[in-house]
Motif scaffolding. Sequence first.
Motif, mmCIF file in Angstrom:
data_model
loop_
_atom_site.group_PDB
_atom_site.id
_atom_site.type_symbol
_atom_site.label_atom_id
_atom_site.label_comp_id
_atom_site.label_asym_id
_atom_site.label_seq_id
_atom_site.Cartn_x
_atom_site.Cartn_y
_atom_site.Cartn_z
ATOM 1 N N GLU A 176 1.148 -0.978 -0.139
ATOM 2 C CA GLU A 176 0.341 0.060 0.199
ATOM 3 C C GLU A 176 0.932 1.513 -0.066
ATOM 4 N N GLY A 177 0.916 1.980 -1.401
ATOM 5 C CA GLY A 177 1.863 3.556 -0.612
ATOM 6 C C GLY A 177 2.459 3.333 -1.531
ATOM 7 N N GLN A 178 3.530 2.351 -1.530
ATOM 8 C CA GLN A 178 4.670 1.882 -1.964
ATOM 9 C C GLN A 178 5.225 2.474 -3.423
ATOM 10 N N LEU A 179 4.234 2.352 -4.662
ATOM 11 C CA LEU A 179 4.316 2.275 -5.462
ATOM 12 C C LEU A 179 4.348 3.637 -5.817
ATOM 13 N N GLU A 180 2.875 4.858 -5.100
ATOM 14 C CA GLU A 180 2.690 5.721 -5.562
ATOM 15 C C GLU A 180 4.512 6.851 -5.247
ATOM 16 N N SER A 181 4.959 6.419 -3.928
ATOM 17 C CA SER A 181 6.038 6.273 -3.266
ATOM 18 C C SER A 181 7.072 6.524 -4.180
ATOM 19 N N GLU A 182 7.571 5.445 -5.142
ATOM 20 C CA GLU A 182 8.801 5.417 -6.292
ATOM 21 C C GLU A 182 8.114 6.139 -6.898
ATOM 22 N N LEU A 183 6.973 6.308 -7.511
ATOM 23 C CA LEU A 183 6.472 7.065 -8.751
ATOM 24 C C LEU A 183 7.461 8.762 -8.344
ATOM 25 N N ALA A 184 7.015 9.305 -7.002
ATOM 26 C CA ALA A 184 6.718 10.275 -6.454
ATOM 27 C C ALA A 184 8.594 10.459 -6.434
ATOM 28 N N GLU A 185 9.672 9.500 -6.197
ATOM 29 C CA GLU A 185 10.663 9.788 -6.030
ATOM 30 C C GLU A 185 10.930 10.232 -7.414
ATOM 31 N N ASN A 186 10.445 9.171 -8.748
ATOM 32 C CA ASN A 186 11.083 9.351 -10.369
ATOM 33 C C ASN A 186 12.067 7.970 -10.260
ATOM 34 N N SER A 187 11.340 7.150 -9.530
ATOM 35 C CA SER A 187 11.559 6.185 -10.314
ATOM 36 C C SER A 187 11.296 5.206 -11.288
ATOM 37 N N TRP A 188 9.912 5.536 -11.600
ATOM 38 C CA TRP A 188 8.992 5.282 -12.343
ATOM 39 C C TRP A 188 8.482 5.797 -13.697
ATOM 40 N N LEU A 189 8.570 5.922 -15.407
ATOM 41 C CA LEU A 189 7.444 6.201 -15.846
ATOM 42 C C LEU A 189 6.667 5.468 -16.136
ATOM 43 N N THR A 190 4.887 5.841 -16.407
ATOM 44 C CA THR A 190 4.230 5.349 -16.679
ATOM 45 C C THR A 190 3.788 5.394 -18.029
ATOM 46 N N VAL A 191 3.395 4.173 -19.205
ATOM 47 C CA VAL A 191 2.466 4.577 -20.400
ATOM 48 C C VAL A 191 1.269 3.497 -20.301
ATOM 49 N N GLY A 192 0.473 3.970 -20.777
ATOM 50 C CA GLY A 192 -0.679 2.724 -20.860
ATOM 51 C C GLY A 192 -0.008 1.537 -21.715
ATOM 52 N N ALA A 193 -0.740 0.460 -21.311
ATOM 53 C CA ALA A 193 0.387 -1.276 -22.112
ATOM 54 C C ALA A 193 0.067 -1.255 -23.834
ATOM 55 N N ASP A 194 0.946 -1.040 -24.152
ATOM 56 C CA ASP A 194 0.418 -1.671 -25.382
ATOM 57 C C ASP A 194 0.451 -3.730 -25.832
ATOM 58 N N PRO A 195 -0.061 -4.394 -25.997
ATOM 59 C CA PRO A 195 0.292 -5.865 -26.147
ATOM 60 C C PRO A 195 1.583 -6.584 -27.283
ATOM 61 N N ALA A 196 1.499 -5.264 -28.003
ATOM 62 C CA ALA A 196 2.110 -5.257 -28.923
ATOM 63 C C ALA A 196 3.757 -5.510 -27.885
ATOM 64 N N VAL A 197 4.397 -4.958 -27.301
ATOM 65 C CA VAL A 197 5.509 -4.466 -26.756
ATOM 66 C C VAL A 197 5.532 -5.880 -25.960
ATOM 67 N N ILE A 198 4.634 -5.763 -25.156
ATOM 68 C CA ILE A 198 4.694 -7.478 -24.691
ATOM 69 C C ILE A 198 4.924 -9.276 -25.544
ATOM 70 N N PHE A 199 4.403 -9.043 -26.768
ATOM 71 C CA PHE A 199 3.933 -10.483 -27.298
ATOM 72 C C PHE A 199 4.785 -10.034 -28.979
ATOM 73 N N ASP A 200 5.211 -9.308 -29.326
ATOM 74 C CA ASP A 200 5.835 -9.118 -30.768
ATOM 75 C C ASP A 200 6.789 -8.120 -31.008
ATOM 76 N N THR A 201 7.730 -7.768 -30.054
ATOM 77 C CA THR A 201 8.478 -6.859 -29.813
ATOM 78 C C THR A 201 9.466 -8.285 -28.859
ATOM 79 N N PRO A 202 10.613 -8.426 -29.879
ATOM 80 C CA PRO A 202 12.516 -8.661 -29.843
ATOM 81 C C PRO A 202 12.513 -8.735 -28.411
ATOM 82 N N VAL A 203 12.787 -9.455 -27.437
ATOM 83 C CA VAL A 203 13.126 -8.732 -25.613
ATOM 84 C C VAL A 203 14.120 -7.537 -25.739
ATOM 85 N N GLU A 204 14.885 -7.627 -26.525
ATOM 86 C CA GLU A 204 16.127 -6.603 -26.660
ATOM 87 C C GLU A 204 15.355 -5.182 -26.339
ATOM 88 N N GLN A 205 14.213 -5.130 -27.392
ATOM 89 C CA GLN A 205 13.929 -4.040 -28.088
ATOM 90 C C GLN A 205 11.843 -3.160 -26.832
#
Length: 199
Positions: free
Chosen positions: A147-176
């Motif tokens: 609880e609250g841990q991810l929000e804290s990490e986001l506030a510390e600028n540890s992560w960027l966020t974006v809506g997921a695109d399944p093509a990145v998961i299933f159709d994109t080579p791992v290294e890309q």
Amino acid sequence: MAADSAPMNLTHHFLIAMPGMEDKTFNRSVVYLCEHSERGALGLVINKPSDINLKVLFEKIELHLSRPELGDAPVFQGGPVQTERGFVLHEPVFTHAEKPEESVYASTMTIPGGLEMTTSKDVLEALATGAGPRKVLVSLGYSAWGEGQLESELAENSWLTVGADPAVIFDTPVEQRYDRALLLLGLEAWKLSPEAGHA
């Protein structure tokens, strides 16, 4: 946060590690968030392959994988929690048209946005017979935030966020996948400073 504002919900989003992330598990990682609520978050790292592939995994659990196109696919390191347990991220597979919300498998989380995550062995048994979902990502372990841990990490600028695109998961080579996820934000890795904030 104002009392009347809606809680942040990043379900079906990517978390993209900022360049300054020193944690080896998450350095240059892309995490697909399967669930996010005020109680915490659960996700799978989609770009950190382990040293085994699906053929080896299926041999270990004494199943014959009869879909040769999947044999060389890596098993991913989904995160540091329950690393001996399998998690299968896949496109939805339904029982029949009358109950479109009901999954075929015994233990499946339906993720708003169109994907499913299954933890029961029946999805692997279906893949072994040549059936099952067409697009899959199999991982050992998952990533979790209290609880609250991810929000804290986001506030510390540890992560960027974006809506997921399944093509990145299933159709994109791992290294890309890291760079492709950044491109969803219109960013390139070389332009990011380790000290940079949110895009």
